[in-house]
Design a protein around this motif. Structure first.
Motif, mmCIF file in Angstrom:
data_model
loop_
_atom_site.group_PDB
_atom_site.id
_atom_site.type_symbol
_atom_site.label_atom_id
_atom_site.label_comp_id
_atom_site.label_asym_id
_atom_site.label_seq_id
_atom_site.Cartn_x
_atom_site.Cartn_y
_atom_site.Cartn_z
ATOM 1 N N UNK A 153 0.835 -1.205 0.000
ATOM 2 C CA UNK A 153 0.000 0.000 0.000
ATOM 3 C C UNK A 153 0.873 1.260 0.000
ATOM 4 N N UNK A 154 1.934 1.239 0.802
ATOM 5 C CA UNK A 154 2.831 2.397 0.859
ATOM 6 C C UNK A 154 3.506 2.638 -0.486
ATOM 7 N N UNK A 155 3.877 1.576 -1.164
ATOM 8 C CA UNK A 155 4.492 1.718 -2.486
ATOM 9 C C UNK A 155 3.525 2.380 -3.472
ATOM 10 N N UNK A 156 2.258 2.023 -3.386
ATOM 11 C CA UNK A 156 1.256 2.618 -4.287
ATOM 12 C C UNK A 156 1.068 4.102 -3.991
ATOM 13 N N UNK A 157 1.037 4.455 -2.708
ATOM 14 C CA UNK A 157 0.813 5.853 -2.347
ATOM 15 C C UNK A 157 2.019 6.731 -2.656
ATOM 16 N N UNK A 158 3.162 6.111 -2.813
ATOM 17 C CA UNK A 158 4.350 6.895 -3.152
ATOM 18 C C UNK A 158 4.178 7.608 -4.495
ATOM 19 N N UNK A 210 4.897 9.539 1.585
ATOM 20 C CA UNK A 210 5.899 8.622 2.127
ATOM 21 C C UNK A 210 5.349 8.009 3.416
ATOM 22 N N UNK A 211 5.008 6.737 3.373
ATOM 23 C CA UNK A 211 4.380 6.047 4.498
ATOM 24 C C UNK A 211 5.418 5.186 5.216
ATOM 25 N N UNK A 212 5.514 5.363 6.512
ATOM 26 C CA UNK A 212 6.427 4.541 7.318
ATOM 27 C C UNK A 212 5.675 3.311 7.831
ATOM 28 N N UNK A 213 6.299 2.152 7.717
ATOM 29 C CA UNK A 213 5.699 0.892 8.173
ATOM 30 C C UNK A 213 6.547 0.333 9.301
ATOM 31 N N UNK A 214 5.918 0.144 10.459
ATOM 32 C CA UNK A 214 6.578 -0.439 11.626
ATOM 33 C C UNK A 214 6.119 -1.880 11.778
ATOM 34 N N UNK A 215 7.066 -2.800 11.770
ATOM 35 C CA UNK A 215 6.803 -4.217 12.016
ATOM 36 C C UNK A 215 7.051 -4.487 13.499
ATOM 37 N N UNK A 216 5.990 -4.760 14.254
ATOM 38 C CA UNK A 216 6.138 -4.961 15.697
ATOM 39 C C UNK A 216 7.009 -6.167 16.035
ATOM 40 N N UNK A 217 6.926 -7.230 15.220
ATOM 41 C CA UNK A 217 7.662 -8.478 15.419
ATOM 42 C C UNK A 217 7.150 -9.280 16.607
ATOM 43 N N UNK A 218 6.923 -8.646 17.725
ATOM 44 C CA UNK A 218 6.247 -9.317 18.839
ATOM 45 C C UNK A 218 5.180 -8.368 19.368
ATOM 46 N N UNK A 219 4.058 -8.929 19.766
ATOM 47 C CA UNK A 219 2.983 -8.097 20.312
ATOM 48 C C UNK A 219 2.965 -8.122 21.839
ATOM 49 N N UNK A 220 3.661 -9.071 22.434
ATOM 50 C CA UNK A 220 3.849 -9.101 23.888
ATOM 51 C C UNK A 220 5.230 -9.694 24.149
ATOM 52 N N UNK A 221 6.246 -8.921 24.473
ATOM 53 C CA UNK A 221 6.201 -7.491 24.772
ATOM 54 C C UNK A 221 6.024 -6.624 23.523
ATOM 55 N N UNK A 280 -7.792 3.750 3.741
ATOM 56 C CA UNK A 280 -7.707 4.208 5.127
ATOM 57 C C UNK A 280 -6.628 5.275 5.281
ATOM 58 N N UNK A 281 -5.508 5.096 4.610
ATOM 59 C CA UNK A 281 -4.425 6.068 4.714
ATOM 60 C C UNK A 281 -4.781 7.390 4.040
ATOM 61 N N UNK A 282 -5.492 7.342 2.918
ATOM 62 C CA UNK A 282 -5.898 8.585 2.251
ATOM 63 C C UNK A 282 -6.825 9.408 3.155
ATOM 64 N N UNK A 283 -7.737 8.724 3.855
ATOM 65 C CA UNK A 283 -8.619 9.438 4.787
ATOM 66 C C UNK A 283 -7.807 10.034 5.933
ATOM 67 N N UNK A 284 -6.839 9.277 6.415
ATOM 68 C CA UNK A 284 -6.013 9.768 7.500
ATOM 69 C C UNK A 284 -5.177 10.971 7.058
ATOM 70 N N UNK A 285 -4.636 10.890 5.865
ATOM 71 C CA UNK A 285 -3.778 11.958 5.345
ATOM 72 C C UNK A 285 -4.550 13.222 5.014
ATOM 73 N N UNK A 286 -5.844 13.054 4.730
ATOM 74 C CA UNK A 286 -6.655 14.215 4.348
ATOM 75 C C UNK A 286 -7.229 14.956 5.543
ATOM 76 N N UNK A 287 -7.025 14.438 6.748
ATOM 77 C CA UNK A 287 -7.606 15.085 7.939
ATOM 78 C C UNK A 287 -6.966 16.451 8.169
#
Length: 321
Positions: free
Chosen positions: A215-220, A225-236, A314-321
């Protein structure tokens, strides 16, 4: 020659069996058949009396694992599907999770949960259980999204003294490939920046990391420029990396394949709102699967879970706020 996600899981188990006599594998059809997804293929022959088929009783499977951990072993239990772990819920959350708190004796078990949806799998073989288990103190919940993490995080999970739910995404098994298994090796509990950006942050994990990057590649193409964070673990949960990303972008979309009520994405939004409200330039948003059982039909399944298209919306709506 490329290495797949499922190859990485098998190679990690082989390494653990070879290097630690306390490790053994336990699961349905994992010895004679190599497991439903062939994650243990050939290991029973290579390591006699270390890879065991079990009865069709998930409750008994975890009970045996807990008992063997008390006696000093480090079992790896394969659930055929994450959904079936609900039958072992009592053993996982009431026995394994609380045992160290109650007695001072650790329970170093690793439960492999083939998680998430694939086309045609339906409501009993497609669920994402990570948010449920993350609710309980004493459990570690990891969600590898790369071939390297599938390998390293399984090894690290077995070395931990805590019970670990290792959520491996079935959709990634043979689709996700890498040139080498020896990629970046971060500790459990540390997130990574899968894609840098400056206009909005997507915080996600497991297979949704790849959908978010698409999705970030498409919006580019539109200049975003969309940053993607990979949590890798959700606990912790690595809140520091999440807050640092939101500080750079000012906008947050929490993305997950699990059902929308509660869960990991709700926790991310709550934590960022609580501790990083001053960093936000727009209300934080969530995007999850729809609040229905997972459908069988591939087209319905595609409409049920987040896709690059719905993430872009979802990102377009967020970016347009």
């Amino acid at each position: 020659m490329s290495v797949t996600y499922i190859d990485a899981i098998r190679e990690a188990q082989e390494k653990l069996l070879r290097e630690d006599e306390r490790v053994f594998l336990y699961g349905q059809d994992i010895a004679s058949f190599g497991g439903a997804f062939k994650a243990t293929k050939g290991l029973a022959e290579a390591f006699p009396n270390r890879v065991f088929d079990c009865p069709i009783s998930e409750d008994a499977m975890i009970g045996l694992a807990v008992g063997s951990a008390i006696e000093g072993m480090r079992p790896i239990v394969e659930m055929q599907f994450a959904d079936f772990s609900s039958i072992a819920f009592n053993q996982i959350v009431n026995q394994a999770a609380t045992h160290f708190y109650r007695t001072g004796m650790p329970i170093p078990i690793t439960v492999r949960l083939p998680s998430g949806g694939t086309p045609g799998s339906g409501p009993f073989h497609s669920q994402s259980m990570e948010g449920i288990y993350a609710q309980y103190p004493g459990l570690v919940v990891v969600t590898p999204a790369t071939v390297s993490d599938a390998y390293h995080m399984l090894i690290d999970s077995v070395k931990l003294d805590d019970p670990v739910l290792y959520c491996e995404h079935k959709f990634l098994y043979r689709w996700l490939k890498a040139k080498s298994i020896k990629g970046e090796h971060l500790p459990i509990g540390q997130a990574r920046i899968a894609r840098p950006g400056k206009h909005a942050t997507v915080v996600t994990y497991s297979a949704m990391v790849h959908e978010a990057v698409r999705a970030a590649d498409r919006l580019q193409a539109d200049g975003w420029e969309i940053e993607v964070v990979d949590l890798r673990s959700v606990k912790p949960l690595d809140l520091d990396t999440v807050l640092a990303s939101v500080a750079r972008t000012g906008r947050l979309l929490a993305l997950g394949e699990a059902f929308p009520w509660g869960g990991v994405t709700a926790e991310i939004v709550a934590k960022v709102t609580e501790e990083g409200f001053h960093l936000l330039d727009a209300p934080p948003q969530r995007l999850n699967a729809r609040d229905t059982p997972v459908p069988y039909h591939p087209k319905l399944w595609a409409a049920h879970r987040p896709t690059p298209e719905s993430i872009c919306d979802a990102l377009r709506k967020l970016l347009s706020f």
